[in-house]
Design a protein around this motif. Structure first.
Motif, mmCIF file in Angstrom:
data_model
loop_
_atom_site.group_PDB
_atom_site.id
_atom_site.type_symbol
_atom_site.label_atom_id
_atom_site.label_comp_id
_atom_site.label_asym_id
_atom_site.label_seq_id
_atom_site.Cartn_x
_atom_site.Cartn_y
_atom_site.Cartn_z
ATOM 1 N N GLY A 5 0.841 -1.203 0.000
ATOM 2 C CA GLY A 5 0.000 0.000 0.000
ATOM 3 C C GLY A 5 0.868 1.242 0.000
ATOM 4 O O GLY A 5 1.807 1.354 0.792
ATOM 5 N N SER A 6 0.567 2.183 -0.892
ATOM 6 C CA SER A 6 1.426 3.357 -1.067
ATOM 7 C C SER A 6 1.494 4.239 0.173
ATOM 8 O O SER A 6 2.568 4.721 0.540
ATOM 9 C CB SER A 6 0.943 4.178 -2.265
ATOM 10 N N LYS A 7 0.379 4.457 0.832
ATOM 11 C CA LYS A 7 0.387 5.333 2.026
ATOM 12 C C LYS A 7 1.186 4.689 3.149
ATOM 13 O O LYS A 7 1.991 5.353 3.828
ATOM 14 C CB LYS A 7 -1.062 5.583 2.482
ATOM 15 N N ARG A 8 0.985 3.408 3.364
ATOM 16 C CA ARG A 8 1.724 2.704 4.412
ATOM 17 C C ARG A 8 3.228 2.738 4.126
ATOM 18 O O ARG A 8 4.042 2.937 5.035
ATOM 19 C CB ARG A 8 1.232 1.263 4.497
ATOM 20 N N LYS A 9 3.580 2.557 2.864
ATOM 21 C CA LYS A 9 4.997 2.563 2.480
ATOM 22 C C LYS A 9 5.605 3.947 2.705
ATOM 23 O O LYS A 9 6.710 4.070 3.256
ATOM 24 C CB LYS A 9 5.131 2.150 1.010
ATOM 25 N N GLN A 10 4.924 4.983 2.282
ATOM 26 C CA GLN A 10 5.422 6.340 2.480
ATOM 27 C C GLN A 10 5.645 6.629 3.961
ATOM 28 O O GLN A 10 6.692 7.158 4.355
ATOM 29 C CB GLN A 10 4.428 7.349 1.901
ATOM 30 N N ASP A 11 4.656 6.294 4.774
ATOM 31 C CA ASP A 11 4.763 6.562 6.209
ATOM 32 C C ASP A 11 5.930 5.809 6.838
ATOM 33 O O ASP A 11 6.633 6.345 7.706
ATOM 34 C CB ASP A 11 3.465 6.172 6.912
ATOM 35 N N ARG A 12 6.136 4.567 6.413
ATOM 36 C CA ARG A 12 7.231 3.771 6.973
ATOM 37 C C ARG A 12 8.592 4.370 6.623
ATOM 38 O O ARG A 12 9.466 4.492 7.483
ATOM 39 C CB ARG A 12 7.160 2.330 6.446
ATOM 40 N N ILE A 13 8.768 4.745 5.363
ATOM 41 C CA ILE A 13 10.086 5.244 4.957
ATOM 42 C C ILE A 13 10.361 6.608 5.595
ATOM 43 O O ILE A 13 11.500 6.904 5.976
ATOM 44 C CB ILE A 13 10.205 5.277 3.418
ATOM 45 N N HIS A 14 9.324 7.414 5.753
ATOM 46 C CA HIS A 14 9.528 8.672 6.478
ATOM 47 C C HIS A 14 9.895 8.398 7.936
ATOM 48 O O HIS A 14 10.756 9.063 8.506
ATOM 49 C CB HIS A 14 8.290 9.562 6.422
ATOM 50 N N TYR A 15 9.242 7.417 8.531
ATOM 51 C CA TYR A 15 9.553 7.035 9.909
ATOM 52 C C TYR A 15 11.023 6.638 10.040
ATOM 53 O O TYR A 15 11.711 7.043 10.992
ATOM 54 C CB TYR A 15 8.651 5.883 10.344
ATOM 55 N N LEU A 16 11.518 5.848 9.080
ATOM 56 C CA LEU A 16 12.910 5.397 9.125
ATOM 57 C C LEU A 16 13.870 6.574 8.993
ATOM 58 O O LEU A 16 14.896 6.635 9.690
ATOM 59 C CB LEU A 16 13.161 4.375 8.020
ATOM 60 N N LYS A 17 13.548 7.506 8.090
ATOM 61 C CA LYS A 17 14.405 8.687 7.931
ATOM 62 C C LYS A 17 14.449 9.495 9.223
ATOM 63 O O LYS A 17 15.521 9.882 9.717
ATOM 64 C CB LYS A 17 13.875 9.543 6.772
ATOM 65 N N LYS A 18 13.269 9.724 9.788
ATOM 66 C CA LYS A 18 13.185 10.508 11.021
ATOM 67 C C LYS A 18 13.856 9.770 12.181
ATOM 68 O O LYS A 18 14.502 10.391 13.044
ATOM 69 C CB LYS A 18 11.706 10.774 11.334
ATOM 70 N N TYR A 19 13.740 8.444 12.196
ATOM 71 C CA TYR A 19 14.301 7.607 13.264
ATOM 72 C C TYR A 19 15.793 7.869 13.452
ATOM 73 O O TYR A 19 16.266 8.085 14.576
ATOM 74 C CB TYR A 19 14.050 6.140 12.934
ATOM 75 N N TRP A 20 16.537 7.853 12.323
ATOM 76 C CA TRP A 20 17.984 8.024 12.470
ATOM 77 C C TRP A 20 18.379 9.501 12.518
ATOM 78 O O TRP A 20 19.292 9.883 13.262
ATOM 79 C CB TRP A 20 18.742 7.312 11.341
ATOM 80 N N ALA A 21 17.688 10.342 11.739
ATOM 81 C CA ALA A 21 18.112 11.734 11.614
ATOM 82 C C ALA A 21 17.898 12.516 12.910
ATOM 83 O O ALA A 21 18.716 13.375 13.265
ATOM 84 C CB ALA A 21 17.366 12.397 10.461
ATOM 85 N N GLU A 22 16.806 12.236 13.626
ATOM 86 C CA GLU A 22 16.584 12.926 14.903
ATOM 87 C C GLU A 22 17.685 12.591 15.900
ATOM 88 O O GLU A 22 18.143 13.469 16.646
ATOM 89 C CB GLU A 22 15.223 12.532 15.481
ATOM 90 N N LYS A 23 18.120 11.339 15.915
ATOM 91 C CA LYS A 23 19.199 10.944 16.835
ATOM 92 C C LYS A 23 20.530 11.553 16.412
ATOM 93 O O LYS A 23 21.295 12.048 17.257
ATOM 94 C CB LYS A 23 19.301 9.423 16.871
ATOM 95 N N ALA A 24 20.801 11.520 15.110
ATOM 96 C CA ALA A 24 22.077 12.055 14.619
ATOM 97 C C ALA A 24 22.175 13.557 14.868
ATOM 98 O O ALA A 24 23.263 14.082 15.142
ATOM 99 C CB ALA A 24 22.224 11.756 13.129
ATOM 100 N N ALA A 25 21.037 14.259 14.786
ATOM 101 C CA ALA A 25 21.040 15.710 14.974
ATOM 102 C C ALA A 25 21.467 16.117 16.385
ATOM 103 O O ALA A 25 21.883 17.264 16.607
ATOM 104 C CB ALA A 25 19.651 16.266 14.667
ATOM 105 N N GLN A 26 21.366 15.178 17.337
ATOM 106 C CA GLN A 26 21.750 15.478 18.723
ATOM 107 C C GLN A 26 23.245 15.314 18.970
ATOM 108 O O GLN A 26 23.751 15.688 20.032
ATOM 109 C CB GLN A 26 20.976 14.563 19.686
ATOM 110 N N ILE A 27 23.965 14.779 18.012
ATOM 111 C CA ILE A 27 25.405 14.535 18.178
ATOM 112 C C ILE A 27 26.164 15.837 17.931
ATOM 113 O O ILE A 27 25.968 16.493 16.892
ATOM 114 C CB ILE A 27 25.884 13.444 17.197
ATOM 115 N N PRO A 28 27.039 16.252 18.841
ATOM 116 C CA PRO A 28 27.821 17.478 18.640
ATOM 117 C C PRO A 28 28.610 17.438 17.329
ATOM 118 O O PRO A 28 29.247 16.437 17.007
ATOM 119 C CB PRO A 28 28.758 17.498 19.854
#
Length: 428
Positions: free
Chosen positions: A326-349
Motif C-alpha cells: 500500500g502506497s500510504k503505508r509505504k510512504q509513512d514507513r520510509i519517512h519514519y525510518l528517515k526521522k528515526y535516524w536523523a533525529e538521533k544524529a542531529a543530537q550529536i555534537p
C-alpha cells in the motif's frame, strides 16, 4: 504431443505475466502478506513485526553491507528478481519468438497497471528505461523557438540540466536556473521564486518533485497552478517520488512527467515511465524515430528497437509487491525510518542534518554532515570502517552525505549508522 502442450502452456503463462492468478507474487508472498496483515496495529508508529515480513522479502536485507543509497537505485525484492530470471531464461530459448511474439503482448497489460498505480489514462503512459530517457524525450521533443525561456534550478538533476543546456546551445533558448538553500519549510517562498523569474517569453517551468541531493519535496501542484495561470507548461521530474509518495500524477497538475521505476518501486534496473497529458502528446516529437512522429499515440515514444523485454515484464511483479503493501503505508514507513535516524544524529555534537524532518517537506532522503569533514571523507569512513553504503554529495551549494533507507531497512541498521556517525564525529 506432450512437448507441444508444454510449449503452449509455457507461452500462455509468459503471456499472462505478473497479472494472472499464477503470478509469482501470488505464489511467493500473497499468503505471507495476508498473515502479516494480522500483525498490523494502527495505533503503533513502528509495527516492526509487520515490517520484518517485508524485510525478509528482500535479499538485500541480508546483505553484508548496510545499503543506504536507495536514492540512487533500489534493490528489487526476491519476487522481482525471480521474475526477471524467469523471463530471461525463457527469452534465451528463442529471443525472436518469446520476446516479440509472447512477451511483447504483455506491454499493454503492464501499461494498464502502471496507469492504475499512477491514477492516469493508460493512453498517457509510455514505458521506457529511466527518468533521464523519459524527461529527455520531453525536453528535446517540445516545439520551442529561439528566445523562449525555461526556468529550472541549479539543484535539478544533472542530466536534465544538461539537456536544457543542449537545447539552449542548439536552438537559442534562454535557460534560467534559480538557486535554493535547502531545507525550506515554506511552499510560498519556493513558488514566489519561480513566479518572480517569469517573463512574457517564459514557456516552461522544470521542477524536480524531490530534490535528489537532500530530499526536499517541492510544491509541484502550487507551482503548476501558478504557471498555468500565466499560460506556462510544467515538466516534472518524479524520479524519486513514484513508488515512494502516496499520490497520483494528475494530483500534481503538471503537463509532463518522467520517472525511474528502479528506485522506490523496486522494479528491475533499467526500467522507467513517461507520462504526457493526452492533449499534448501530438505536439511532442519522439526522441527516437517513429513512422508517425506527430501522432497522438503515446506508443510513438516506445520505438526503442531491441530492448530488454524481460526487464519490462518483471515490472509487473514490482507493482504487485507495491500494492501488497500500500502506497500510504509505504510512504509513512520510509519517512519514519528517515526521522528515526536523523533525529538521533542531529543530537550529536558537530553533526548537521540538511533536510527537513517534517513529512510535508521530505520523506526518504536526508543529508548529514560532520563539521570539519568533507562529504567524501565521511562517506568513505562509513563504508570502510562500518560497511555502511551511502553517497557523498558535492553539488552547487549542497555538501553532505545522502542517506536513503527503504522498506527493507532495519531499525537496527539505522542504530549502527547513528553509532558510526557519533564515533566519527568524536574523532573529527
Amino acid at each position: 504431443m506432450n512437448n507441444r502442450r508444454s510449449f503452449f502452456r509455457k507461452s500462455a503463462a509468459l503471456g499472462m505475466g505478473a497479472f494472472g492468478i499464477n503470478s509469482l507474487f501470488n505464489q511467493l508472498h500473497a499468503g505471507q502478506f495476508l498473515e502479516a496483515e494480522q500483525l498490523w496495529n494502527p495505533a503503533s508508529e513502528s509495527n516492526e513485526e509487520y515490517w520484518s515480513v517485508i524485510q525478509d522479502a528482500y535479499t538485500a536485507s541480508k546483505s553484508e553491507i548496510i545499503i543506504l543509497n536507495n536514492g540512487g537505485v533500489s534493490p528489487s525484492p526476491t519476487v522481482v528478481q525471480e521474475a526477471l530470471d524467469k523471463y530471461n531464461k525463457a527469452a534465451a530459448q528463442g529471443p525472436s519468438y518469446y520476446m516479440w511474439r509472447i512477451m511483447d503482448k504483455g506491454r499493454e497489460p503492464l501499461r494498464q497497471r502502471l496507469a492504475k498505480l499512477a491514477g492516469t489514462d493508460a493512453e498517457e503512459i509510455a514505458i521506457n528505461r529511466n527518468a533521464t530517457e523519459a524527461l529527455n524525450t520531453i525536453i528535446f521533443g517540445l516545439p520551442l523557438e529561439k528566445g523562449d525561456e525555461i526556468i529550472g534550478t541549479l539543484q535539478d538533476y544533472p542530466n536534465m540540466v544538461q539537456a536544457w543546456k543542449q537545447r539552449q546551445m542548439r536552438d537559442g533558448l534562454v535557460y534560467k536556473q534559480l538557486s535554493f538553500d535547502f531545507p525550506i519549510e515554506n511552499d510560498e517562498q519556493i513558488v514566489k521564486a519561480y513566479a518572480d523569474a517569469i517573463t512574457p517569453r517564459t514557456k516552461i517551468i522544470h521542477v524536480t518533485h524531490i530534490i535528489n541531493w537532500v530530499g526536499q519535496i517541492m510544491p509541484v501542484k502550487k507551482i503548476a497552478q501558478m504557471a498555468h495561470a500565466k499560460g506556462i507548461e510544467v515538466v516534472c521530474d518524479g524520479a524519486h517520488t513514484f513508488g515512494l509518495l502516496d499520490y497520483k500524477i494528475p494530483d500534481l497538475e503538471c503537463d509532463y512527467f518522467g520517472t525511474s521505476l528502479h528506485k522506490f518501486l523496486s522494479a528491475p534496473v533499467g526500467s522507467g515511465m513517461m507520462w504526457i497529458k493526452k492533449d499534448k502528446i501530438e505536439k511532442i516529437w519522439p526522441l527516437l524515430c517513429n513512422s508517425e512522429p506527430k501522432s497522438g499515440n503515446i506508443r510513438k515514444f516506445e520505438t526503442l528497437g531491441t530492448r530488454s523485454f524481460p526487464i519490462e515484464q518483471a515490472i509487473g511483479e514490482a507493482i504487485n509487491f507495491q500494492e501488497g503493501i500500500g502506497s500510504k503505508r509505504k510512504q509513512d514507513r520510509i519517512h519514519y525510518l528517515k526521522k528515526y535516524w536523523a533525529e538521533k544524529a542531529a543530537q550529536i555534537p558537530g553533526v548537521k542534518i540538511h533536510t527537513s524532518l517534517k513529512p510535508e517537506f521530505s520523506c526518504a532522503i536526508a543529508g548529514v554532515s560532520i563539521e570539519g569533514m568533507k562529504p567524501e571523507e565521511l562517506d568513505g569512513k562509513l563504508m570502510k570502517d562500518y560497511q555502511i553504503h551511502t553517497v557523498g554529495i558535492n553539488w552547487e551549494n549542497i555538501h553532505c552525505v545522502r542517506v536513503t533507507p527503504h522498506v527493507y531497512t532495519k531499525t537496527t541498521d539505522l542504530d549502527k549508522l547513528v553509532g558510526a556517525i557519533e564515533k566519527i564525529a568524536k574523532k573529527a
